[in-house]
Design a protein around this motif. Structure first.
Motif, PDB file in Angstrom:
ATOM      1  N   ASN A   1      -5.136   6.679  -6.465  1.00 28.63           N
ATOM      2  CA  ASN A   1      -3.950   6.342  -7.250  1.00 28.63           C
ATOM      3  C   ASN A   1      -3.517   4.909  -6.962  1.00 28.63           C
ATOM      4  OD1 ASN A   1      -3.644   8.939  -8.271  1.00 28.63           O
ATOM      5  ND2 ASN A   1      -2.260   9.579  -6.631  1.00 28.63           N
ATOM      6  N   ALA A   2      -3.296   4.134  -8.009  1.00 27.73           N
ATOM      7  CA  ALA A   2      -2.604   2.851  -7.847  1.00 27.73           C
ATOM      8  C   ALA A   2      -1.140   3.165  -8.095  1.00 27.73           C
ATOM      9  CB  ALA A   2      -3.121   1.846  -8.861  1.00 27.73           C
ATOM     10  N   VAL A   3      -0.334   2.940  -7.088  1.00 28.85           N
ATOM     11  CA  VAL A   3       1.057   3.388  -7.124  1.00 28.85           C
ATOM     12  C   VAL A   3       1.994   2.195  -7.273  1.00 28.85           C
ATOM     13  CG1 VAL A   3       2.853   4.416  -5.671  1.00 28.85           C
ATOM     14  CG2 VAL A   3       0.588   5.452  -5.735  1.00 28.85           C
ATOM     15  N   LYS A   4       2.745   2.209  -8.351  1.00 27.98           N
ATOM     16  CA  LYS A   4       3.681   1.098  -8.609  1.00 27.98           C
ATOM     17  C   LYS A   4       5.008   1.440  -7.940  1.00 27.98           C
ATOM     18  CE  LYS A   4       3.007  -1.931 -11.700  1.00 27.98           C
ATOM     19  NZ  LYS A   4       2.168  -3.103 -11.434  1.00 27.98           N
ATOM     20  N   LEU A   5       5.521   0.494  -7.147  1.00 33.84           N
ATOM     21  CA  LEU A   5       6.809   0.697  -6.476  1.00 33.84           C
ATOM     22  C   LEU A   5       7.936   0.167  -7.351  1.00 33.84           C
ATOM     23  CD1 LEU A   5       5.526  -0.539  -2.999  1.00 33.84           C
ATOM     24  CD2 LEU A   5       5.656   1.827  -3.819  1.00 33.84           C
ATOM     25  N   HIS A   6       9.179   0.445  -6.979  1.00 34.62           N
ATOM     26  CA  HIS A   6      10.287   0.072  -7.871  1.00 34.62           C
ATOM     27  C   HIS A   6      10.395  -1.439  -8.082  1.00 34.62           C
ATOM     28  CE1 HIS A   6      13.087  -1.470  -4.814  1.00 34.62           C
ATOM     29  NE2 HIS A   6      12.452  -0.654  -4.020  1.00 34.62           N
ATOM     30  N   ASP A   7       9.867  -2.228  -7.114  1.00 32.34           N
ATOM     31  CA  ASP A   7       9.928  -3.687  -7.268  1.00 32.34           C
ATOM     32  C   ASP A   7       8.610  -4.253  -7.804  1.00 32.34           C
ATOM     33  OD1 ASP A   7       8.415  -3.135  -5.052  1.00 32.34           O
ATOM     34  OD2 ASP A   7       9.629  -4.269  -3.635  1.00 32.34           O
ATOM     35  N   SER A   8       7.824  -3.376  -8.421  1.00 36.42           N
ATOM     36  CA  SER A   8       6.572  -3.760  -9.094  1.00 36.42           C
ATOM     37  C   SER A   8       5.408  -4.061  -8.163  1.00 36.42           C
ATOM     38  CB  SER A   8       6.762  -4.950 -10.036  1.00 36.42           C
ATOM     39  OG  SER A   8       7.522  -4.517 -11.114  1.00 36.42           O
ATOM     40  N   LEU A   9       5.612  -3.977  -6.852  1.00 36.00           N
ATOM     41  CA  LEU A   9       4.462  -4.109  -5.949  1.00 36.00           C
ATOM     42  C   LEU A   9       3.613  -2.841  -6.062  1.00 36.00           C
ATOM     43  CD1 LEU A   9       6.218  -5.669  -2.832  1.00 36.00           C
ATOM     44  CD2 LEU A   9       4.548  -6.778  -4.331  1.00 36.00           C
ATOM     45  N   THR A  10       2.375  -2.951  -5.638  1.00 36.15           N
ATOM     46  CA  THR A  10       1.472  -1.797  -5.771  1.00 36.15           C
ATOM     47  C   THR A  10       0.841  -1.444  -4.423  1.00 36.15           C
ATOM     48  OG1 THR A  10       0.933  -2.553  -7.989  1.00 36.15           O
ATOM     49  CG2 THR A  10      -0.560  -0.953  -7.036  1.00 36.15           C
ATOM     50  N   VAL A  11       0.729  -0.161  -4.157  1.00 36.02           N
ATOM     51  CA  VAL A  11      -0.084   0.309  -3.025  1.00 36.02           C
ATOM     52  C   VAL A  11      -1.055   1.360  -3.554  1.00 36.02           C
ATOM     53  CG1 VAL A  11       1.566  -0.114  -1.146  1.00 36.02           C
ATOM     54  CG2 VAL A  11       1.619   2.071  -2.367  1.00 36.02           C
ATOM     55  N   GLU A  12      -1.958   1.775  -2.698  1.00 36.61           N
ATOM     56  CA  GLU A  12      -2.926   2.772  -3.140  1.00 36.61           C
ATOM     57  C   GLU A  12      -2.914   3.978  -2.212  1.00 36.61           C
ATOM     58  OE1 GLU A  12      -6.043  -0.210  -5.360  1.00 36.61           O
ATOM     59  OE2 GLU A  12      -6.324   0.122  -3.245  1.00 36.61           O
ATOM     60  N   SER A  13      -3.181   5.133  -2.790  1.00 40.32           N
ATOM     61  CA  SER A  13      -3.372   6.331  -1.974  1.00 40.32           C
ATOM     62  C   SER A  13      -4.541   7.113  -2.555  1.00 40.32           C
ATOM     63  CB  SER A  13      -2.103   7.179  -1.898  1.00 40.32           C
ATOM     64  OG  SER A  13      -1.312   7.068  -3.033  1.00 40.32           O
ATOM     65  N   VAL A  14      -5.132   7.938  -1.709  1.00 30.97           N
ATOM     66  CA  VAL A  14      -6.402   8.571  -2.071  1.00 30.97           C
ATOM     67  C   VAL A  14      -6.373  10.065  -1.754  1.00 30.97           C
ATOM     68  CG1 VAL A  14      -8.909   8.496  -1.626  1.00 30.97           C
ATOM     69  CG2 VAL A  14      -7.597   6.385  -1.546  1.00 30.97           C
ATOM     70  N   LEU A  15      -6.976  10.831  -2.633  1.00 29.02           N
ATOM     71  CA  LEU A  15      -7.154  12.275  -2.388  1.00 29.02           C
ATOM     72  C   LEU A  15      -8.635  12.511  -2.099  1.00 29.02           C
ATOM     73  CD1 LEU A  15      -5.902  15.117  -4.751  1.00 29.02           C
ATOM     74  CD2 LEU A  15      -8.174  15.143  -3.795  1.00 29.02           C
ATOM     75  N   ILE A  16      -8.918  13.119  -0.962  1.00 35.75           N
ATOM     76  CA  ILE A  16     -10.317  13.361  -0.581  1.00 35.75           C
ATOM     77  C   ILE A  16     -10.543  14.871  -0.485  1.00 35.75           C
ATOM     78  CG2 ILE A  16     -12.129  12.819   1.115  1.00 35.75           C
ATOM     79  CD1 ILE A  16      -9.827  10.633   2.053  1.00 35.75           C
ATOM     80  N   PRO A  17     -11.230  15.443  -1.479  1.00 36.04           N
ATOM     81  CA  PRO A  17     -11.473  16.890  -1.425  1.00 36.04           C
ATOM     82  C   PRO A  17     -12.793  17.207  -0.730  1.00 36.04           C
ATOM     83  CG  PRO A  17     -12.060  16.018  -3.572  1.00 36.04           C
ATOM     84  CD  PRO A  17     -11.718  14.838  -2.732  1.00 36.04           C
ATOM     85  N   THR A  18     -12.796  18.232   0.106  1.00 34.97           N
ATOM     86  CA  THR A  18     -14.059  18.771   0.635  1.00 34.97           C
ATOM     87  C   THR A  18     -14.023  20.266   0.354  1.00 34.97           C
ATOM     88  OG1 THR A  18     -13.200  19.285   2.824  1.00 34.97           O
ATOM     89  CG2 THR A  18     -14.102  17.072   2.527  1.00 34.97           C
ATOM     90  N   LYS A  19     -15.045  20.980   0.818  1.00 38.66           N
ATOM     91  CA  LYS A  19     -15.068  22.432   0.565  1.00 38.66           C
ATOM     92  C   LYS A  19     -13.865  23.113   1.197  1.00 38.66           C
ATOM     93  CE  LYS A  19     -19.874  23.596  -0.145  1.00 38.66           C
ATOM     94  NZ  LYS A  19     -20.935  22.966   0.647  1.00 38.66           N
ATOM     95  N   THR A  20     -13.506  22.638   2.399  1.00 38.99           N
ATOM     96  CA  THR A  20     -12.484  23.366   3.156  1.00 38.99           C
ATOM     97  C   THR A  20     -11.103  22.722   3.158  1.00 38.99           C
ATOM     98  OG1 THR A  20     -13.299  22.203   5.087  1.00 38.99           O
ATOM     99  CG2 THR A  20     -14.096  24.465   4.746  1.00 38.99           C
ATOM    100  N   ARG A  21     -11.013  21.470   2.830  1.00 39.37           N
ATOM    101  CA  ARG A  21      -9.698  20.825   2.867  1.00 39.37           C
ATOM    102  C   ARG A  21      -9.518  19.782   1.764  1.00 39.37           C
ATOM    103  NH1 ARG A  21      -9.662  17.668   8.609  1.00 39.37           N
ATOM    104  NH2 ARG A  21      -9.839  19.711   9.554  1.00 39.37           N
ATOM    105  N   THR A  22      -8.240  19.476   1.522  1.00 40.17           N
ATOM    106  CA  THR A  22      -7.931  18.365   0.614  1.00 40.17           C
ATOM    107  C   THR A  22      -7.020  17.444   1.404  1.00 40.17           C
ATOM    108  OG1 THR A  22      -7.110  20.207  -0.679  1.00 40.17           O
ATOM    109  CG2 THR A  22      -7.716  18.247  -1.888  1.00 40.17           C
TER     110      THR A  22
END
Ligand code: SAM
Ligand code: SF4
Length: 352
Positions: free
Chosen positions: A88-109
């Motif tokens: 995910n490219a995440v837009k903050l309220h002041d228009s800056l951006t950070v990133e977060s990631v979802l990593i799925p495996t068989k047993t966990r997310t």
């Protein structure tokens, strides 16, 4: 006084604790439970508009609008890797951006979340270091990344998020208070009710803050990005090691273990011509003897124009053998999401 300030510039209502919200309502001649109701709308139901708070009277909603705003993040762009990883490219309220990631495996997310926009540390192999530190994320901005990933996990994988790692952009221990507040919210029944044992804070090693983490009795897991157990090598690739050398790091980790009795994970990349000799591996074995630990040998994810090259498989094997011979648990971690630049150390707000 806090409530005098809010009239001048509207404050993010989500920066208030439940107690502060209750106090605010009392100061307005209302009941404290109104604060709890608003708090529930903000955190349990995640509303983005005061008008959605349907059990709050219209007058009260107008009063809230006059005093506060509700800042929230927006997932600007979602990319899915061929291996199922989502970035995910995440837009903050002041228009800056950070990133977060979802990593799925068989047993966990697992959610990999950011703690800062950029980073003030200067690891030579990390894409985030190139951005420098622009600002710390607020607790709600960290929390919202987790909620967004939890929603995606339910939507695409039909299961809730199981783990969180602070391995996105930034150094979590350089934004200590906000990270701890976010963790409090993530683990509280009013937030996501997740067990702190499922949360890993990864640090490049800030000794004073590791000790503070131990003193604050945080129940989270600790990972340390070690990458070399020789000061001269570590300083060359992680220049802040000059200020926080290995002996200080070691002392803080001994302190952490004495207080928490929780073993540490060392993150370690083996690079060609940097740390691929038996001498490097022996130094790591020695460092591992100080505190109960395990070693995660991670794959290097090349960043643009970088001089770093992953060492040959034989060098990683040499490390693995030497560690195992000395009774140290080793795992070899493959990267995920490389095709969308979502792997560790690749997060740098590239728009490609
Ligand atoms: C981006 S950091 C964020 C958390 C924290 N600042 C730290 O250094 O542990 C998360 C992990 O990615 C690793 N990393 C950084 N750049 C990398 C790269 N190019 N390839 C693989 N891992 C990398 C770091 O060493 C660390 O273990
Ligand atoms: S590895 Fe961690 S501490 Fe180093 S620059 Fe990247 S985000 Fe910052």
């Amino acid at each position: 006084m806090y409530f005098c300030e809010v009239k001048e510039s509207k404050k993010d209502i989500r920066a208030l604790t439940k107690e502060q919200l209750q106090e605010f309502f009392i100061s307005q001649g209302d009941k404290s439970f109104r604060g709890s109701q608003v708090y529930e709308w903000l955190w349990n139901k995640g509303v983005h508009s005061f008008d959605d708070m349907t059990n709050i009277s219209k007058d009260t909603r107008e009063m809230l609008k006059e005093n506060f705003v509700i800042n929230h993040i927006r997932v600007d762009r979602m990319q899915r890797s061929s291996d199922g990883t989502i970035k995910n490219a995440v837009k903050l309220h002041d228009s800056l951006t950070v990133e977060s990631v979802l990593i799925p495996t068989k047993t966990r997310t697992t959610a990999c979340v950011s703690s800062q926009v950029g980073c003030s540390l200067d690891c030579q192999f990390c894409a985030t270091a190139r951005l420098k530190r622009m600002r710390n994320l607020n607790p709600d901005e960290i929390y919202d990344q987790v909620v967004a990933i939890d929603n995606e996990s339910r939507l695409y994988y039909d299961r809730p998020l199981s783990n969180i790692v602070f391995m996105g952009m930034g150094e979590p221990l350089m934004n200590y208070n906000n990270v701890m507040k976010a963790i409090e919210k993530i683990t509280s029944p009013e937030g996501l009710g997740m067990s702190p044992k499922r949360i890993t804070v990864s640090t490049s090693g800030v000794p004073k803050m590791i000790k503070k983490l131990a003193d604050d009795e945080a129940k989270i897991k600790l990972a340390v990005s070690l990458h070399s157990a020789r000061d001269e090598v570590r300083t060359a690739i992680m220049p802040f090691n000059e200020t926080f050398p290995l002996k200080d790091l070691r002392e803080s980790l001994e302190y952490w273990y004495s207080k928490t009795k929780r073993r540490i994970t060392y993150e370690y990349i083996v690079w060609k011509d940097i740390n691929d000799t038996p001498e490097d591996a022996r130094a790591l074995v020695q460092f591992c003897k100080y505190v109960p630990c395990k070693v995660n040998l991670i794959e290097y994810n090349p960043i643009d124009d970088g001089d770093f090259r992953q060492a040959a498989g034989s060098a990683t094997d040499m490390y693995q053998e030497m560690l195992e011979k000395n009774g140290i648990t080793v795992t070899v971690r493959r990267s995920r999401g490389k095709d969308i630049d979502a792997a560790c150390g690749q997060l740098a707000n590239k728009s490609s």
